[in-house]
Design a protein around this motif. Structure first.
Motif, short mmCIF file in Angstrom:
data_model
loop_
_atom_site.label_atom_id
_atom_site.label_comp_id
_atom_site.label_asym_id
_atom_site.label_seq_id
_atom_site.Cartn_x
_atom_site.Cartn_y
_atom_site.Cartn_z
N UNK A 1 20.19 -15.12 19.34
CA UNK A 1 20.21 -14.50 20.66
C UNK A 1 21.17 -13.33 20.71
N UNK A 2 22.32 -13.49 20.09
CA UNK A 2 23.31 -12.42 20.06
C UNK A 2 22.76 -11.21 19.31
N UNK A 3 22.14 -11.46 18.15
CA UNK A 3 21.61 -10.36 17.35
C UNK A 3 20.50 -9.64 18.09
N UNK A 4 19.71 -10.38 18.85
CA UNK A 4 18.61 -9.76 19.61
C UNK A 4 19.13 -8.88 20.73
N UNK A 5 20.33 -9.24 21.24
CA UNK A 5 20.86 -8.49 22.39
C UNK A 5 21.63 -7.24 21.98
N UNK A 6 21.93 -7.08 20.70
CA UNK A 6 22.68 -5.87 20.29
C UNK A 6 21.78 -4.82 19.69
N UNK B 1 23.98 -31.74 12.63
CA UNK B 1 22.74 -31.02 12.35
C UNK B 1 22.27 -30.27 13.59
N UNK B 2 22.29 -30.93 14.73
CA UNK B 2 21.88 -30.28 15.97
C UNK B 2 22.80 -29.14 16.35
N UNK B 3 24.09 -29.34 16.16
CA UNK B 3 25.05 -28.28 16.51
C UNK B 3 24.86 -27.05 15.62
N UNK B 4 24.57 -27.27 14.35
CA UNK B 4 24.30 -26.12 13.48
C UNK B 4 23.05 -25.39 13.93
N UNK B 5 22.05 -26.14 14.36
CA UNK B 5 20.84 -25.50 14.89
C UNK B 5 21.15 -24.68 16.13
N UNK B 6 22.01 -25.21 16.99
CA UNK B 6 22.42 -24.46 18.19
C UNK B 6 23.16 -23.18 17.81
N UNK B 7 23.99 -23.25 16.78
CA UNK B 7 24.70 -22.05 16.30
C UNK B 7 23.71 -20.99 15.86
N UNK B 8 22.70 -21.41 15.13
CA UNK B 8 21.68 -20.47 14.67
C UNK B 8 20.99 -19.81 15.86
N UNK B 9 20.65 -20.61 16.88
CA UNK B 9 20.00 -20.06 18.06
C UNK B 9 20.92 -19.07 18.79
N UNK B 10 22.20 -19.41 18.89
CA UNK B 10 23.16 -18.53 19.56
C UNK B 10 23.29 -17.21 18.82
N UNK B 11 23.39 -17.28 17.51
CA UNK B 11 23.52 -16.06 16.70
C UNK B 11 22.24 -15.23 16.82
N UNK C 1 22.59 -16.63 8.85
CA UNK C 1 21.75 -17.50 9.63
C UNK C 1 20.93 -18.41 8.73
N UNK C 2 20.51 -17.88 7.62
CA UNK C 2 19.73 -18.69 6.68
C UNK C 2 20.58 -19.85 6.16
N UNK C 3 21.86 -19.59 5.93
CA UNK C 3 22.75 -20.65 5.46
C UNK C 3 22.91 -21.74 6.51
#
Length: 72
Positions: A67-72, A55-65, A1-3
């Motif tokens: 959210x996924x990590x928070x749900x597991x 740039x925005x799409x990468x930010x969205x990927x970070x948000x999705x990941x 996520x940092x990357x």
């Protein structure tokens, strides 16, 4: 996520640099053949838009990941 976050910030900086470069180039080309200036401006604007979108799409990927990590 940092990357992903780092890549998003780097792309945002590239976008800002492209914008400044495009403005400088337009100033240099002012008074040139209008069709060449318009074509170049359109191509540079398209490229800059794609970098901005990436740039925005990468930010969205970070948000999705996140959210996924928070749900597991």
């Amino acid at each position: 996520m940092a990357q992903l976050s780092r890549a998003s910030r780097q792309l945002a900086e590239i976008h800002r640099t492209m914008w400044a470069s495009q403005n400088a180039l337009n100033a240099v080309l002012a008074g040139g053949r209008p069709e060449v200036v318009r074509a170049l401006d359109a191509q540079l604007s398209a490229a800059r838009g794609l970098v901005h979108d990436s740039s925005g799409l990468l930010g969205n990927c970070t948000d999705t990941i996140s959210g996924y990590r928070a749900s597991i």
